[in-house]
Design an enzyme around this catalytic site. Structure first.
Site, PDB file in Angstrom:
ATOM      1  N   MET A 149       0.861  -1.177   0.000  1.00 14.72           N
ATOM      2  CA  MET A 149       0.000   0.000   0.000  1.00 14.72           C
ATOM      3  C   MET A 149       0.895   1.224   0.000  1.00 14.72           C
ATOM      4  SD  MET A 149      -1.630   0.215   3.812  1.00 14.72           S
ATOM      5  CE  MET A 149      -0.677  -0.019   5.314  1.00 14.72           C
ATOM      6  N   TYR A 188       4.234   2.864  12.543  1.00 16.67           N
ATOM      7  CA  TYR A 188       3.531   2.727  11.266  1.00 16.67           C
ATOM      8  C   TYR A 188       2.099   2.235  11.459  1.00 16.67           C
ATOM      9  CZ  TYR A 188       5.504  -2.139  11.112  1.00 16.67           C
ATOM     10  OH  TYR A 188       5.895  -3.429  11.358  1.00 16.67           O
ATOM     11  N   GLU A 189       1.337   2.365  10.371  1.00 19.69           N
ATOM     12  CA  GLU A 189      -0.114   2.107  10.360  1.00 19.69           C
ATOM     13  C   GLU A 189      -0.865   3.007  11.340  1.00 19.69           C
ATOM     14  OE1 GLU A 189      -0.493   0.555   7.874  1.00 19.69           O
ATOM     15  OE2 GLU A 189       1.366  -0.564   7.733  1.00 19.69           O
ATOM     16  N   GLY A 190      -0.319   4.186  11.559  1.00 20.55           N
ATOM     17  CA  GLY A 190      -0.925   5.129  12.492  1.00 20.55           C
ATOM     18  C   GLY A 190      -0.247   5.065  13.832  1.00 20.55           C
ATOM     19  N   GLN A 242      -3.900   6.440  16.782  1.00 20.88           N
ATOM     20  CA  GLN A 242      -4.815   5.385  17.239  1.00 20.88           C
ATOM     21  C   GLN A 242      -5.644   5.867  18.427  1.00 20.88           C
ATOM     22  OE1 GLN A 242      -5.125   2.583  15.494  1.00 20.88           O
ATOM     23  NE2 GLN A 242      -3.458   3.217  14.155  1.00 20.88           N
TER      24      GLN A 242
END
Length: 598
Positions: free
Chosen positions: A162, A438-440, A445
């Site tokens: 992604m 990563y991924e927020g 979060q």
């Protein structure tokens, strides 16, 4: 670490003794997924993780990836391990049979991903990104797109990524500039540069399918003007075969603190051919399919790191001899193994509590994903999705934050040897550091949990989960020890409700209250959520002992770790609650000039 062993026994305990996965699978139509089949799959996955991935973990860190004129070479053994992964049929376990998958439950394929990550975090990044790519195309792709891309993605012949982040914007995707101009044939010309693209280029496969966020020419500003595109490294013919090279190039790879065996790439799109997936200007909504898969996966990475740190520290603590025990465990020895010392026990038990408590929370979330995907009852699906909405940011952030502590203790138990590369603990600490980024990040979060999920639903999502907790506490058959734990948990549930109301009231008049409270609120939520699962594990273990199990140490270990968690870790939640109540003034009243140090 090379001495990593996949935690099959604890996985079995959580899945079948705690959460009742056999009945769960049967209720969803997976009647052929027996406990014996699951054990066999876990056993084979453990062999691959322990015997193939773990031995190349340290060498992969030392070698790193090599970039040369747009091509990336992975460390020795990585490509060969990926071929064994494909031959084992692992990539398509939980994907539909019509695309070459095996149609097994999401929870089964995701559970064994822990083994791969625990054995070799860097290597596990490569196939992990492909799973989100597949899920996004399955959920939002057209029939033509599915037919063109899914068969080779599901088989593992192709990989996926992604592509979100750009140099001028990290998580603030509303600022992205990557462009998508329409072509006459219905495709789009994608131009722009993305950074921090994990597995963006490598030598595992002959094609990599990028899921890319970009803007159409007439798109509105901000996040409402983002669309999503499939952009393959190699163009793909209508019959799904590799054609010529697309205008996609790896400009460089990052030199990082950890996960050095994972290629983190700068990807340049120079008029690359792409295909719109989903509706125009609705790309962020589609991307969340990928993001939610990735966030659960990242939480698993944190839990796997806690497990690996525990394994390494425990083995060392049993073997390393230092100082005499205060209670004279062996009066004839000049010194005792350090596991007898209380402070070492404190660190080991903290690792154990976070690893095993995290596994219970993660498996519960996997169970909810199964329900959301396969249950025929819409009300059950809605409940599962509500639980996931609340727990996913907790799973991602809390398990990765506690992993920082667990891997820190891994180094600490080893003492000076923990700081030396050859033991592997410092690599584990470095590799794990990325998980809370990563991924927020944890902050993002936390804002998602408090702002969107809790206050945004007017407390409904929190209410559903807390009703689950309350119902369990009321119905459980508890002994004296469990009654104390239950009463403590009931008290913290009430505090959670009061804290939520407090933040909601103050944020209504001062929006900064939300941001200042968010991380402490999430950590409070994480400790209380994990307490719920430790209470269940303690009761499950007691029942097994009462029924005459011979695994006395295993089950007593559960009970004692639950007592440790409630006594020494859960009280941290109270401190987080006090920090929430300190308000935004303690942060925002400090002028920027006051930060100067000269």
């Amino acid at each position: 670490m090379e001495n990593y062993k996949s935690p099959q026994r604890d996985a079995q305990f959580v899945a079948y003794e705690l959460l009742g996965f056999q009945k769960h699978y049967e209720s969803l139509g997976y009647g052929d997924v027996s406990e014996d089949l699951v054990k066999a799959i876990h056993t084979e996955a453990a062999k691959f993780a322990d015997n193939v991935l773990a031995p190349i973990n340290q060498s992969g860190d030392q070698q790193g990836c090599r970039w040369d004129q747009g091509t990336v070479t992975t460390p020795d053994g990585f490509k060969e391990a990926y071929q064994q992964y494909i031959e084992g049929g692992w990539p398509g376990m939980s994907h539909p049979e019509e695309w070459g998958g095996q149609g097994l439950p999401y929870s089964l394929s995701t559970a064994i991903a822990e083994y791969f990550s625990g054995a070799n975090h860097s290597w596990a990044m490569y196939p992990g990104l492909s799973q989100g790519c597949i899920s996004t195309i399955l959920a939002h792709g057209t029939d033509e797109q599915k037919a063109r891309f899914l068969p080779k993605l599901v088989s593992g012949e192709w990989a996926g990524t992604m592509c979100l982040t750009e140099a001028h914007c990290g998580s603030d995707l509303g600022l992205l500039r990557c462009k998508a101009d329409p072509n006459e044939d219905g495709s789009y010309s994608i131009s722009g540069t993305k950074i921090f693209i994990s597995a963006g280029e490598h030598d595992f496969t002959d094609n990599i399918v990028h899921i890319v966020l970009a803007r159409l020419p007439d798109a509105p500003e901000g996040t409402k003007g983002i669309s999503l595109f499939i952009v393959p490294k190699m163009n793909v013919s209508e019959d799904g075969e590799v054609a010529d090279r697309n205008q996609v190039q790896c400009g460089s790879i990052e030199h990082k603190m950890g996960i050095n065996g994972s290629a983190t790439c700068v990807i340049n799109f120079d008029g690359a051919k792409g295909y719109l997936i989903g509706q125009a200007n609705r790309g962020l909504n589609c991307m969340f399919t990928f993001m939610n898969v990735a966030r659960i996966g990242t939480g698993l990475e944190g839990m796997a790191s806690s497990e690996a740190a525990l394994q390494g520290a425990l083995a060392y603590a049993k073997d390393r001899v230092q100082f005499r025990s205060a209670t004279q465990r062996d009066g004839t020895a000049p010194a005792d193994p350090i596991i007898v010392h209380p402070d070492v026990r404190r660190m080991l038990l903290t690792q154990k509590a976070f690893a095993e408590g995290g596994r219970a929370l993660a498996y519960y979330c996997m169970q909810q994903v199964d329900i959301s995907q396969a249950n025929k009852d819409s009300s059950d699906v809605q409940l599962a999705e509500a639980r996931l909405a609340l727990l996913t940011p907790i799973l991602k952030a809390f398990l990765t934050e506690t992993a920082q502590e667990s891997t820190y203790y891994g180094v600490q138990v080893y003492g000076g040897h923990g700081f030396v590369k050859e033991w592997g603990m410092e690599q584990l600490a470095r590799d794990t550091r990325i998980c809370s980024l990563y991924e927020g990040t944890t902050g993002i979060q936390s804002l998602d949990l408090l702002g969107r999920k809790v206050l945004g639903s007017k407390g409904e999502l929190l209410k559903i989960f807390l009703q689950d907790v309350g119902a369990y506490c009321q119905s459980m058959d508890a002994d004296e020890t469990e009654s104390k734990l239950r009463n403590t948990l009931v008290d913290y549930v009430q505090r959670w409700q009061d804290l939520t109301q407090y933040v909601g009231q103050h944020a209504a008049t001062n929006p900064d209250e939300l941001g200042s409270a968010a991380v402490d609120y999430l950590m409070f939520s994480g400790y209380v959520s994990m307490a719920y699962f430790w209470l269940q594990m303690a009761q499950t273990a007691r029942k097994q002992l009462k029924d005459g199990s011979t695994e006395v140490d295993f089950y007593k270990g559960k009970i004692e770790t639950a007592r440790f968690f409630f006594s020494r870790l859960l009280p941290r939640a109270a401190a987080h609650a006090e920090a929430v109540k300190a308000g935004s003034d303690t942060l925002m009243s400090i002028g920027e000039g006051m930060f100067k140090v000269d």
